[in-house]
Design a protein around this motif. Structure first.
Motif, PDB file in Angstrom:
ATOM      1  N   ARG A  21     -69.978  82.401  59.478  1.00  0.00           N
ATOM      2  CA  ARG A  21     -71.211  82.863  60.114  1.00  0.00           C
ATOM      3  C   ARG A  21     -72.273  83.083  59.046  1.00  0.00           C
ATOM      4  N   GLY A  22     -73.511  83.225  59.465  1.00  0.00           N
ATOM      5  CA  GLY A  22     -74.595  83.525  58.537  1.00  0.00           C
ATOM      6  C   GLY A  22     -74.721  82.494  57.429  1.00  0.00           C
ATOM      7  N   ILE A  23     -74.614  81.243  57.789  1.00  0.00           N
ATOM      8  CA  ILE A  23     -74.583  80.171  56.790  1.00  0.00           C
ATOM      9  C   ILE A  23     -75.991  79.914  56.250  1.00  0.00           C
ATOM     10  N   GLU A  24     -76.121  79.878  54.938  1.00  0.00           N
ATOM     11  CA  GLU A  24     -77.379  79.562  54.280  1.00  0.00           C
ATOM     12  C   GLU A  24     -77.159  78.419  53.305  1.00  0.00           C
ATOM     13  N   CYS A  25     -78.113  77.525  53.251  1.00  0.00           N
ATOM     14  CA  CYS A  25     -78.003  76.322  52.422  1.00  0.00           C
ATOM     15  C   CYS A  25     -79.306  76.176  51.626  1.00  0.00           C
ATOM     16  N   GLU A  26     -79.252  76.533  50.365  1.00  0.00           N
ATOM     17  CA  GLU A  26     -80.450  76.574  49.521  1.00  0.00           C
ATOM     18  C   GLU A  26     -80.462  75.404  48.535  1.00  0.00           C
ATOM     19  N   PRO A  27     -81.565  74.645  48.457  1.00  0.00           N
ATOM     20  CA  PRO A  27     -81.634  73.574  47.453  1.00  0.00           C
ATOM     21  C   PRO A  27     -81.817  74.161  46.056  1.00  0.00           C
ATOM     22  N   VAL A  28     -81.073  73.620  45.126  1.00  0.00           N
ATOM     23  CA  VAL A  28     -81.179  74.046  43.729  1.00  0.00           C
ATOM     24  C   VAL A  28     -81.410  72.801  42.882  1.00  0.00           C
ATOM     25  N   ASP A  29     -82.511  72.785  42.155  1.00  0.00           N
ATOM     26  CA  ASP A  29     -82.854  71.666  41.271  1.00  0.00           C
ATOM     27  C   ASP A  29     -82.872  72.168  39.835  1.00  0.00           C
ATOM     28  N   ARG A  30     -82.185  71.453  38.961  1.00  0.00           N
ATOM     29  CA  ARG A  30     -82.127  71.831  37.567  1.00  0.00           C
ATOM     30  C   ARG A  30     -82.181  70.576  36.695  1.00  0.00           C
ATOM     31  N   VAL A  31     -82.460  70.785  35.424  1.00  0.00           N
ATOM     32  CA  VAL A  31     -82.333  69.712  34.434  1.00  0.00           C
ATOM     33  C   VAL A  31     -80.941  69.830  33.833  1.00  0.00           C
ATOM     34  N   MET A  32     -80.223  68.735  33.814  1.00  0.00           N
ATOM     35  CA  MET A  32     -78.851  68.738  33.329  1.00  0.00           C
ATOM     36  C   MET A  32     -78.784  68.026  31.981  1.00  0.00           C
ATOM     37  N   ARG A  33     -78.258  68.706  30.988  1.00  0.00           N
ATOM     38  CA  ARG A  33     -78.106  68.096  29.666  1.00  0.00           C
ATOM     39  C   ARG A  33     -76.785  67.354  29.640  1.00  0.00           C
ATOM     40  N   VAL A  34     -76.860  66.026  29.630  1.00  0.00           N
ATOM     41  CA  VAL A  34     -75.637  65.227  29.657  1.00  0.00           C
ATOM     42  C   VAL A  34     -75.142  64.885  28.257  1.00  0.00           C
ATOM     43  N   ALA A  64     -79.556  67.743  41.375  1.00  0.00           N
ATOM     44  CA  ALA A  64     -79.923  68.479  42.583  1.00  0.00           C
ATOM     45  C   ALA A  64     -78.680  68.760  43.417  1.00  0.00           C
ATOM     46  N   CYS A  65     -78.548  70.007  43.853  1.00  0.00           N
ATOM     47  CA  CYS A  65     -77.391  70.363  44.667  1.00  0.00           C
ATOM     48  C   CYS A  65     -77.800  71.349  45.743  1.00  0.00           C
ATOM     49  N   TRP A  66     -76.847  71.655  46.625  1.00  0.00           N
ATOM     50  CA  TRP A  66     -76.979  72.733  47.586  1.00  0.00           C
ATOM     51  C   TRP A  66     -76.179  73.928  47.100  1.00  0.00           C
ATOM     52  N   LEU A  67     -76.743  75.105  47.238  1.00  0.00           N
ATOM     53  CA  LEU A  67     -76.024  76.353  47.030  1.00  0.00           C
ATOM     54  C   LEU A  67     -75.808  76.960  48.403  1.00  0.00           C
ATOM     55  N   VAL A  68     -74.558  76.944  48.833  1.00  0.00           N
ATOM     56  CA  VAL A  68     -74.220  77.333  50.205  1.00  0.00           C
ATOM     57  C   VAL A  68     -73.527  78.690  50.190  1.00  0.00           C
ATOM     58  N   SER A  69     -73.901  79.556  51.110  1.00  0.00           N
ATOM     59  CA  SER A  69     -73.248  80.843  51.249  1.00  0.00           C
ATOM     60  C   SER A  69     -73.005  81.128  52.734  1.00  0.00           C
TER      61      SER A  69
END
Length: 281
Positions: free
Chosen positions: A206-219, A273-278
């Motif tokens: 329940r109470g599902i939240e899906c937040e976009p998270v964008d970062r620079v990734m050092r490969v 870019a990913c989703w942060l889901v809670s």
């Protein structure tokens, strides 16, 4: 132990799992911006009981153990014994005052983790279930009534330059590459929230939240390290893994040249870019 997801078990206990175990430090460095976002959202409290799904070589389990302290407990689960072995070795070097960690080779789809966990979390470990609804339902059953779930999963491939830049460069070398299947186990399985939210709801969250998270990734700090990273770990590595050595070397050379043109001697930073889901149990 029961392993329902045999294909993934074979994959992560073979050469791929051994390679990821050897290079776990580079992976933790690359994923660090996302790891920070995950734990900021999870906000683990002192004394909490934590379940880490797809713990890999242990970075997230170790962070959780430090945050919850000696009064808490962490259960770290993964299909890959090579990665779990690294996690155990790292935990043995931890300073006093961290929570004990139980390292389990377990399939989250049906393993009896017990109940009463305050938090279940995962860093890019939930996209590979054969039966996602069964896995998430099993995870929910492990949580206390007030328990919470927090995890990271990748958004679309098109939004992840750390994948598309080298992938587009090597595709001309690779005949008959099938496009990723949207609902099949794989890194971009939950790229579309519309595919993920009904699964979590069906599992009882329940109470599902899906937040976009964008970062620079050092490969990689250098061109060589960055090319090796993308060619031996992640989606591009899957394309190259069963190709002949000459083609693999040609692909690596193309990636090095591309990175050198864009980044000079390094470091190589690419968008991710990913989703942060809670959710709540």
């Amino acid at each position: 132990m029961s392993i329902l997801n045999k294909d993934q078990s074979d994959y992560w206990n073979g050469e791929v799992g051994q390679r990821w175990a050897v290079y776990h430090e580079a992976l933790d460095t690359a994923f660090a911006p996302f790891t920070e976002a995950l734990f900021a959202r999870a906000a683990l409290g002192a004394g909490a009981r934590v379940l880490d799904i797809g713990c890999g070589a242990g970075e997230t389990a170790l962070i959780a153990a430090r945050q919850v302290g000696s009064g808490g407990h962490v259960t770290a689960a993964d299909l890959s014994e090579p990665l779990l072995a690294v996690g155990r070795e790292r935990a043995a070097r931890e300073a006093p005052g961290t929570a004990p960690i139980a390292w389990l080779r377990a399939d989250a789809q049906d393993h009896a983790f017990g109940s009463g966990f305050d938090h279940a979390l995962s860093r890019f470990g939930v996209m590979f279930f054969e039966d996602s609804t069964a896995a998430f339902a099993n995870i929910r059953r492990s949580l206390a009534a007030s328990g919470r779930l927090s995890f990271l999963c990748w958004r679309s491939m098109a939004e992840n330059a750390w994948v598309t830049v080298p992938r587009d460069a090597v595709l001309p070398l690779l005949p008959e590459v099938e496009p990723p299947q949207p609902c099949a186990p794989g890194p971009f399985r939950f790229a579309a929230p519309d595919a993920l939210l009904p699964i979590l709801e069906a599992a009882g969250f329940r109470g599902i939240e899906c937040e976009p998270v964008d970062r620079v990734m050092r490969v990689g700090e250098t061109i060589e390290a960055a090319a090796d990273f993308v060619a031996t770990r992640g989606p591009v590595a899957r394309l190259l893994r069963e190709r002949e050595p000459a083609l693999q070397e040609a692909a690596l050379k193309i990636i090095r040249q591309l990175f050198a043109e864009r980044f000079g001697a390094g470091p190589v930073d690419l968008g991710a870019a990913c989703w942060l889901v809670s959710a709540r149990a």
